[in-house]
Design a protein around this motif. Sequence first.
Motif, PDB file in Angstrom:
ATOM      1  N   ASP A   7      50.658  57.340  44.165  1.00 55.48           N
ATOM      2  CA  ASP A   7      51.494  57.792  43.069  1.00 55.48           C
ATOM      3  C   ASP A   7      52.656  56.840  42.803  1.00 55.48           C
ATOM      4  O   ASP A   7      53.513  57.118  41.977  1.00 55.48           O
ATOM      5  N   ASP A   8      52.692  55.705  43.497  1.00 54.10           N
ATOM      6  CA  ASP A   8      53.849  54.826  43.443  1.00 54.10           C
ATOM      7  C   ASP A   8      54.110  54.283  42.051  1.00 54.10           C
ATOM      8  O   ASP A   8      55.247  54.020  41.697  1.00 54.10           O
ATOM      9  N   ASP A   9      53.060  54.085  41.239  1.00 50.76           N
ATOM     10  CA  ASP A   9      53.221  53.502  39.915  1.00 50.76           C
ATOM     11  C   ASP A   9      53.376  54.540  38.827  1.00 50.76           C
ATOM     12  O   ASP A   9      53.276  54.228  37.646  1.00 50.76           O
ATOM     13  N   ARG A  10      53.638  55.773  39.204  1.00 46.10           N
ATOM     14  CA  ARG A  10      53.800  56.840  38.223  1.00 46.10           C
ATOM     15  C   ARG A  10      55.119  57.554  38.446  1.00 46.10           C
ATOM     16  O   ARG A  10      55.716  57.485  39.509  1.00 46.10           O
ATOM     17  N   LEU A  11      55.567  58.210  37.409  1.00 43.46           N
ATOM     18  CA  LEU A  11      56.802  58.977  37.524  1.00 43.46           C
ATOM     19  C   LEU A  11      56.617  60.337  36.869  1.00 43.46           C
ATOM     20  O   LEU A  11      55.693  60.558  36.087  1.00 43.46           O
TER      21      LEU A  11
END
Length: 201
Positions: A7-11
Amino acid sequence: NDDDDEDDDRLVMMGSNATSLLDLLARKYCESGVLAPGDEIVVASENHLAHVLPWLRVAETSGCQVKWWTLTDTNETHPDENNNSNTNVSTPSSPSESSLLSELVTDRTRIVAVSHASNILGGIRDIASVCSFVHAATNGYGRVVVDGVAAAPHWLSKSVFLDGTTSPDWYVVSLHKMYGPHLGCLLGKRDAAAELSPATS
């Protein structure tokens, strides 16, 4: 953050409701300078007004052209169990999303505003196909903004939020439609959010 965190590239952004989040997102696209005169915004005709009016206002302010994408272009009508021809569903035999979008999307398309499912007509969009085509046709400059309010309570899938060209750049839901609090939730890709910093001279 853990580099292995998928999930690191999502917010995730929370707001009072989905309507306010979509309005905020549209205003940010205008204020950031991403949209320029002559750019294009494709709006699906079956969208809830909350996913139409903000883009019309942004188009007027920024000088963008609005192109309308009609639901009947992508859905066939099939009889239900009572033989009533009133059920619109996407099927494998329906025209592909990409063949229809090819007449609308150009290298000047910056936003495609679409609903995952219509709460009025019951039509369902093939979001993966939409995203794949738009991202390829615009060389990655087009952003797909999906209203998932009507769809999420039924088919909310992890695949919608996966990274890559087949997933939307923005996806909004209403938590109270899924037995949650009366809040809206906007999921986005960090690279899409990064371009929304205020324009500087």
